[in-house]
Design a protein around this motif. Sequence first.
Motif, short mmCIF file in Angstrom:
data_model
loop_
_atom_site.label_atom_id
_atom_site.label_comp_id
_atom_site.label_asym_id
_atom_site.label_seq_id
_atom_site.Cartn_x
_atom_site.Cartn_y
_atom_site.Cartn_z
N ALA A 167 16.11 8.05 12.70
CA ALA A 167 16.70 8.30 14.02
C ALA A 167 18.22 8.33 13.99
N ALA A 168 18.83 7.51 13.13
CA ALA A 168 20.28 7.42 13.08
C ALA A 168 20.83 8.44 12.09
N PRO A 169 22.10 8.83 12.23
CA PRO A 169 22.68 9.72 11.22
C PRO A 169 22.60 9.09 9.83
N SER A 170 22.04 9.81 8.90
CA SER A 170 21.97 9.38 7.50
C SER A 170 22.10 10.63 6.64
N ILE A 171 22.65 10.46 5.45
CA ILE A 171 22.94 11.61 4.60
C ILE A 171 22.27 11.45 3.24
N ALA A 172 21.56 12.48 2.81
CA ALA A 172 21.04 12.53 1.45
C ALA A 172 22.12 13.13 0.55
N ILE A 173 22.43 12.43 -0.53
CA ILE A 173 23.36 12.96 -1.54
C ILE A 173 22.58 13.08 -2.84
N VAL A 174 22.38 14.29 -3.30
CA VAL A 174 21.59 14.52 -4.50
C VAL A 174 22.31 15.53 -5.39
N GLY A 175 21.91 15.53 -6.66
CA GLY A 175 22.55 16.45 -7.59
C GLY A 175 22.02 16.28 -9.00
N SER A 176 22.74 16.81 -9.93
CA SER A 176 22.29 16.89 -11.32
C SER A 176 22.20 15.52 -11.99
N ARG A 177 21.15 15.36 -12.82
CA ARG A 177 21.08 14.17 -13.67
C ARG A 177 22.14 14.25 -14.77
N ALA A 178 22.33 15.46 -15.29
CA ALA A 178 23.35 15.66 -16.34
C ALA A 178 24.69 15.95 -15.68
N ALA A 218 13.38 15.17 4.76
CA ALA A 218 12.84 14.89 6.10
C ALA A 218 13.44 13.63 6.71
N LEU A 219 13.69 12.62 5.90
CA LEU A 219 14.15 11.33 6.42
C LEU A 219 15.62 11.31 6.80
N THR A 220 16.38 12.32 6.40
CA THR A 220 17.83 12.28 6.59
C THR A 220 18.31 13.35 7.57
N THR A 221 19.48 13.11 8.12
CA THR A 221 20.06 14.03 9.10
C THR A 221 20.57 15.30 8.43
N ALA A 222 21.09 15.16 7.22
CA ALA A 222 21.64 16.29 6.48
C ALA A 222 21.54 16.01 4.99
N THR A 223 21.55 17.07 4.20
CA THR A 223 21.47 16.94 2.74
C THR A 223 22.73 17.52 2.12
N LEU A 224 23.36 16.72 1.27
CA LEU A 224 24.59 17.12 0.59
C LEU A 224 24.33 17.23 -0.91
N ILE A 225 24.65 18.37 -1.47
CA ILE A 225 24.45 18.62 -2.89
C ILE A 225 25.78 18.52 -3.62
#
Length: 323
Positions: A123-134, A234-241
């Motif tokens: 429900a609250a603003p939350s951000i996914a930050i994902v990216g390369s393992r390498a 789905a669980l986050t407000t936005a996804t940042l790569i």
Amino acid sequence: MSESADARHARAFLQHAAEPTTPVIAHYIADIGPVDAAHHIAERTAPTEILHKCRPHVSWRSVDTSLQTAADLGGRFVIPEDDGWPADVFAGLSTLDADGGALGGPPLGLWVQGDVRLDELAAAPSIAIVGSRAATAYGEHHAADLAYGLAARGVPVVSGAAYGIDGAAHRGALSADGVTVAVLGCAIDVGYPAGHISLLNRIVSNRGALVSEYPPGTPPARHRFLARNRLTAALTTATLIVEAGRRSGAHHTARLAGTLGRPVLAFPGPVSSSTSAGCHQLIQDGTARLVTSAVDVIAVVKEDSGAGTEPETAHPADEAGRR
């Protein structure tokens, strides 16, 4: 057992019986309900096409063991019948992605270790930050800096606890004494990757959480990491790569977030860097907005929510995170 206890045991049994994202199983459960589906599968009276997708010799004893293991860890099994279930955000998950590949619908239930309530996280603003393992040093530095800036402003940071960008994002949020959540491609008790066990423990002890749709004891697998991407989106407000190849799990998460109607953001890298090629592609084709700071991220989230985009005043995190 109470009705909710029946549902909890049934959903845990079904997770043991088959991969949670198996479409034919999901449709079967939707048709007759989790309790009846679990009993039919346990008694081998379910349709043959269902039984062919199920693991043999699954017992109710394994369910009791899993629930006890989670409890011993201070965890819990959250299901749609619970008050804390984020039904609205999971309702948007479809069974097929835009390319026709298996995506998996709403999870049967989620194993959670830590203090975070899933409904409050969603429900609250939350951000996914994902990216390369390498990841490169450039990518890890900026992922940590972005996470620090967001967490210092009270925005939870969600990632996957992998090496590289994921780990940097979690560490950046923890450095700001913020909340961070790890969505796993294995069970909460597995401790994967091994080099991040202490990081996982810090996430839990610092008001964050580990989240998984796989029962205790389930090992990591490539298809499970791909399946968990939909939960992160789905669980986050936005996804940042931050750093991603053109074909990668992070790139997949971004596409899923866009399909769900969530803002997709990308941090640019050197034009000669293959690890940033996926970010540049997302920006170029209009899937992602280019951002270079936590302030940019928050501005996009505010704009998407209709809250306006007034300039944010200076925050101590803007300088502290760069030191």
